[in-house]
Structure formats: C-alpha cells, structure tokens
Design an enzyme around this catalytic site. Sequence first.
Site, PDB file in Angstrom:
ATOM      1  N   ASN A  22      47.714  29.632  39.684  1.00 40.48           N
ATOM      2  CA  ASN A  22      48.462  29.342  40.912  1.00 40.48           C
ATOM      3  C   ASN A  22      47.697  28.228  41.639  1.00 40.48           C
ATOM      4  O   ASN A  22      46.504  28.016  41.374  1.00 40.48           O
ATOM      5  CB  ASN A  22      48.640  30.611  41.769  1.00 40.48           C
ATOM      6  CG  ASN A  22      47.338  31.081  42.401  1.00 40.48           C
ATOM      7  OD1 ASN A  22      46.656  30.322  43.099  1.00 40.48           O
ATOM      8  ND2 ASN A  22      46.963  32.331  42.152  1.00 40.48           N
TER       9      ASN A  22
ATOM     10  N   ASP B  37      41.395  39.193  37.346  1.00 39.81           N
ATOM     11  CA  ASP B  37      42.438  39.369  38.373  1.00 39.81           C
ATOM     12  C   ASP B  37      42.884  40.828  38.520  1.00 39.81           C
ATOM     13  O   ASP B  37      43.812  41.119  39.275  1.00 39.81           O
ATOM     14  CB  ASP B  37      43.666  38.510  38.025  1.00 39.81           C
ATOM     15  CG  ASP B  37      43.532  37.076  38.550  1.00 39.81           C
ATOM     16  OD1 ASP B  37      42.817  36.874  39.550  1.00 39.81           O
ATOM     17  OD2 ASP B  37      44.146  36.177  37.957  1.00 39.81           O
TER      18      ASP B  37
ATOM     19  N   ASN C  14      50.170  44.029  41.316  1.00 41.71           N
ATOM     20  CA  ASN C  14      50.965  43.172  40.431  1.00 41.71           C
ATOM     21  C   ASN C  14      51.389  43.774  39.097  1.00 41.71           C
ATOM     22  O   ASN C  14      52.322  43.297  38.467  1.00 41.71           O
ATOM     23  CB  ASN C  14      50.198  41.874  40.127  1.00 41.71           C
ATOM     24  CG  ASN C  14      49.819  41.090  41.362  1.00 41.71           C
ATOM     25  OD1 ASN C  14      48.922  40.268  41.328  1.00 41.71           O
ATOM     26  ND2 ASN C  14      50.490  41.334  42.486  1.00 41.71           N
TER      27      ASN C  14
ATOM     28  N   ARG D 278      46.696  37.753  32.141  1.00 40.74           N
ATOM     29  CA  ARG D 278      46.748  38.994  32.907  1.00 40.74           C
ATOM     30  C   ARG D 278      47.438  40.154  32.162  1.00 40.74           C
ATOM     31  O   ARG D 278      47.478  41.275  32.686  1.00 40.74           O
ATOM     32  CB  ARG D 278      47.448  38.742  34.255  1.00 40.74           C
ATOM     33  CG  ARG D 278      46.693  37.755  35.154  1.00 40.74           C
ATOM     34  CD  ARG D 278      47.120  37.874  36.608  1.00 40.74           C
ATOM     35  NE  ARG D 278      46.818  39.199  37.143  1.00 40.74           N
ATOM     36  CZ  ARG D 278      47.206  39.623  38.340  1.00 40.74           C
ATOM     37  NH1 ARG D 278      47.906  38.834  39.138  1.00 40.74           N
ATOM     38  NH2 ARG D 278      46.894  40.837  38.757  1.00 40.74           N
TER      39      ARG D 278
ATOM     40  N   ARG E 240      56.899  33.804  38.957  1.00 46.77           N
ATOM     41  CA  ARG E 240      56.278  34.842  38.127  1.00 46.77           C
ATOM     42  C   ARG E 240      57.288  35.839  37.565  1.00 46.77           C
ATOM     43  O   ARG E 240      57.030  36.451  36.537  1.00 46.77           O
ATOM     44  CB  ARG E 240      55.235  35.599  38.949  1.00 46.77           C
ATOM     45  CG  ARG E 240      54.097  34.728  39.467  1.00 46.77           C
ATOM     46  CD  ARG E 240      53.312  34.097  38.326  1.00 46.77           C
ATOM     47  NE  ARG E 240      52.137  33.409  38.793  1.00 46.77           N
ATOM     48  CZ  ARG E 240      50.968  33.998  39.054  1.00 46.77           C
ATOM     49  NH1 ARG E 240      50.835  35.306  38.909  1.00 46.77           N
ATOM     50  NH2 ARG E 240      49.943  33.284  39.450  1.00 46.77           N
TER      51      ARG E 240
ATOM     52  N   HIS F 254      54.410  34.314  44.787  1.00 47.22           N
ATOM     53  CA  HIS F 254      54.834  35.714  44.756  1.00 47.22           C
ATOM     54  C   HIS F 254      55.541  36.010  46.079  1.00 47.22           C
ATOM     55  O   HIS F 254      55.129  35.482  47.127  1.00 47.22           O
ATOM     56  CB  HIS F 254      53.615  36.661  44.701  1.00 47.22           C
ATOM     57  CG  HIS F 254      53.150  37.055  43.340  1.00 47.22           C
ATOM     58  ND1 HIS F 254      51.834  37.418  43.090  1.00 47.22           N
ATOM     59  CD2 HIS F 254      53.804  37.201  42.156  1.00 47.22           C
ATOM     60  CE1 HIS F 254      51.702  37.748  41.816  1.00 47.22           C
ATOM     61  NE2 HIS F 254      52.881  37.621  41.232  1.00 47.22           N
TER      62      HIS F 254
ATOM     63  N   ASP G  22      55.185  38.508  47.904  1.00 49.80           N
ATOM     64  CA  ASP G  22      54.261  39.098  48.891  1.00 49.80           C
ATOM     65  C   ASP G  22      53.352  38.065  49.568  1.00 49.80           C
ATOM     66  O   ASP G  22      52.534  38.418  50.408  1.00 49.80           O
ATOM     67  CB  ASP G  22      53.440  40.243  48.278  1.00 49.80           C
ATOM     68  CG  ASP G  22      52.331  39.766  47.352  1.00 49.80           C
ATOM     69  OD1 ASP G  22      52.182  38.550  47.118  1.00 49.80           O
ATOM     70  OD2 ASP G  22      51.594  40.639  46.839  1.00 49.80           O
TER      71      ASP G  22
ATOM     72  N   CYS H 223      48.091  42.278  48.123  1.00 49.39           N
ATOM     73  CA  CYS H 223      48.058  42.380  46.660  1.00 49.39           C
ATOM     74  C   CYS H 223      46.795  43.057  46.152  1.00 49.39           C
ATOM     75  O   CYS H 223      46.671  43.304  44.957  1.00 49.39           O
ATOM     76  CB  CYS H 223      48.262  41.019  46.024  1.00 49.39           C
ATOM     77  SG  CYS H 223      47.279  39.716  46.695  1.00 49.39           S
TER      78      CYS H 223
HETATM   79  N1  ARG Z   1      44.982  35.110  40.692  1.00 49.46           N
HETATM   80  C1  ARG Z   1      46.039  36.055  40.803  1.00 49.46           C
HETATM   81  C2  ARG Z   1      47.306  35.479  40.155  1.00 49.46           C
HETATM   82  O1  ARG Z   1      47.537  34.314  40.280  1.00 49.46           O
HETATM   83  C3  ARG Z   1      46.282  36.411  42.230  1.00 49.46           C
HETATM   84  C4  ARG Z   1      47.341  37.428  42.427  1.00 49.46           C
HETATM   85  C5  ARG Z   1      47.547  37.746  43.862  1.00 49.46           C
HETATM   86  N2  ARG Z   1      48.611  38.644  43.987  1.00 49.46           N
HETATM   87  C6  ARG Z   1      49.650  38.533  44.824  1.00 49.46           C
HETATM   88  N3  ARG Z   1      50.547  39.453  44.757  1.00 49.46           N
HETATM   89  N4  ARG Z   1      49.828  37.566  45.629  1.00 49.46           N
HETATM   90  O2  ARG Z   1      48.068  36.167  39.531  1.00 49.46           O
END
Ligand code: ARG
Length: 297
Positions: free
Chosen positions: A40, A84, A90, A115, A166, A195, A197, A291
């Site tokens: 990201n 992560d 997530n 992930r 995502r 995301h 959230d 998150c």
């Molecule tokens: N580095 C993680 C990713 O890019 C961070 C996730 C953070 N989660 C969130 N729901 N915003 O997947």
Amino acid sequence: MIYQTPDALDLQLDRIPSLPPPRRVVLTTPTHFDVEYVINPHMSENVGAVNTDVAWQQWKALRAAYTALDHTPVLVNGQSGLPDMVFCANQTLPFYDPASDSKGVVLSRMHSEQRADEVPYYARFFEEEGYAVDTLPEDLDADFEGMGDALWHPGHHLLWGGYGYRTSPEAYEALGDLLDVPIVALRLVDPDYYHLDTCLCPLDARHALVAPEAFDDAGRALIDALFETVIEVPDHEARHQFACNAHCPDGAHVLIQEGCEGTNAQLRNHDFVPVELDTSEFMKSGGSVFCMKQMIW
Ligand code: ARG
C-alpha cells in the site's frame, strides 16, 4: 441484496433487525511486526524503518486502553515471517446471526500473497473459540480482506463493503447469500484509502467518521442516507494520521491516533470521548487502531 446506488436504496435503519454488539476484543502480539514489502502507498518509504521496541510499547498501550474500558483483550500470537499478522481485522469477518442465534466467521482471501499464510492461524483461533468457520465458494474468483473492507453497522444486521483495491465486488454477492444480510457496497477511489476501514468509521448506529475523498458520489450518498450524522474528517488527518481507522468499542470512547485535533473537536461536539494513542510505528505499514483489533461475540 447488494446496494450500490442511493436510488436503489429501500432500507430504513429502524426496520433492519438488530445485532447485539460484539463484546470481546482480539489483539495479535507484534512479535514479528515489521515493514518488509510494499503493498500500500503508506509502506513505500518505510521498508526496514520500524522501531520494534517502540512498536511493542505502542501495542501495550493499545492493550491497556482496551483493558481500561473493560474490554480485556484475548491474544493471538504473531508468527515469524508474517510481519502484517498484527493487523488482525483483515483475515476474517466474524458474524452473529440473530435469526439462528449462532456465530461464525468467514475467512478472507488475501489480495497479496505475502499475507495469505496469516489466514490459517485465525481459522484455528476461531475454531477453538467455537465458531463455525466458513469460506467463500471455491469456484469464486474474488479477493476479500475481512474487516479491512467489511464493516458491521453498529447495532444492526447490515454490512458495509468496500471494494476496488483489496476486495472484489463479487465477494459481496457471495457474502450476501452466505450471511443472508443486506450489503451496502462502496467503491474506493483513492489508493491511500485502500481499505474501507481507512475512510469509514461507524461509531454507533447514528454517527460515522468519513474521509469523503475516498468515495465516489454514489458512495458518499449511501453513507449520508444511512447515518444520521456523518462527521467529515479533515483530509490530512484521515490520509496521514488514520483518523478514520479509529475504534469506538462502547458507543462513547473513541480510540484514535494522537494529534487528530480537528476530528477530536468534532467528536467532542457529538459527545464522544477521544482516547488518543500513538500508533506511529504501525502507521508506517498503513494501519492504526481499527485494523489492530478484531471484535468478536
Ligand atoms: N500492511 C498492511 C496491508 O497493507 C496493513 C493493513 C492495515 N489494515 C487495515 N485494515 N487498514 O495489508
């Protein structure tokens, strides 16, 4: 039923079955947290830049904040090679079905292969917690990142679903069938808000924090239609301080990254109490309070 435009919306919140709030919070230890790859925009300058000692202190302060609000966290152990995994919102979507009084969880299909191996650890955790563990249909070619993108409307059996970065929109067709729940699907249009959230924070049944830049017109109109009070967060606080990645566990206190002054003033105006926390090490990876926890029944 999936709602994607405001004119199709035939829902009234007070007619949607109620959903008891999840009362238990899950946290994952940051034992192996780091920024090792870039998936990201927030991570791009931060590979190798995490101070792991500071990250531990910040995570312990988060745990203490939940404990102080009488939500003593249930812990999952972070695993080596999965930097992560600490972002435990997530990998799953926990659900409670008011019609059958049963609880279950839908496993994510992570968009990035880095992930994917986090998911089985959470599947095991939920099995041990007595949850029915569900998956999206085998033959469905769709990504889904759990409560990174799918958020329960507080107090009601209604799901908000973000898509575009995502999670694939097709995932919501399948989830609507699987969970027998109406879903309001919102297209995300700004990669900083990858995301849901990161740009929509339902505080209680009536109030939400929103980063308007993250959505198209249809998305903004859908949010305005179903939340009585939409609190627009200043763009720099949402984009760089993750103001919308806050969490309100009890309808009153809002755990939020420290320094979101404009957001906090508006929260206070609406009788919420900001509880400021420093999540700067985790923001290097693109995440903050919301998150880093998962609420379960
Ligand atoms: N580095 C993680 C990713 O890019 C961070 C996730 C953070 N989660 C969130 N729901 N915003 O997947």
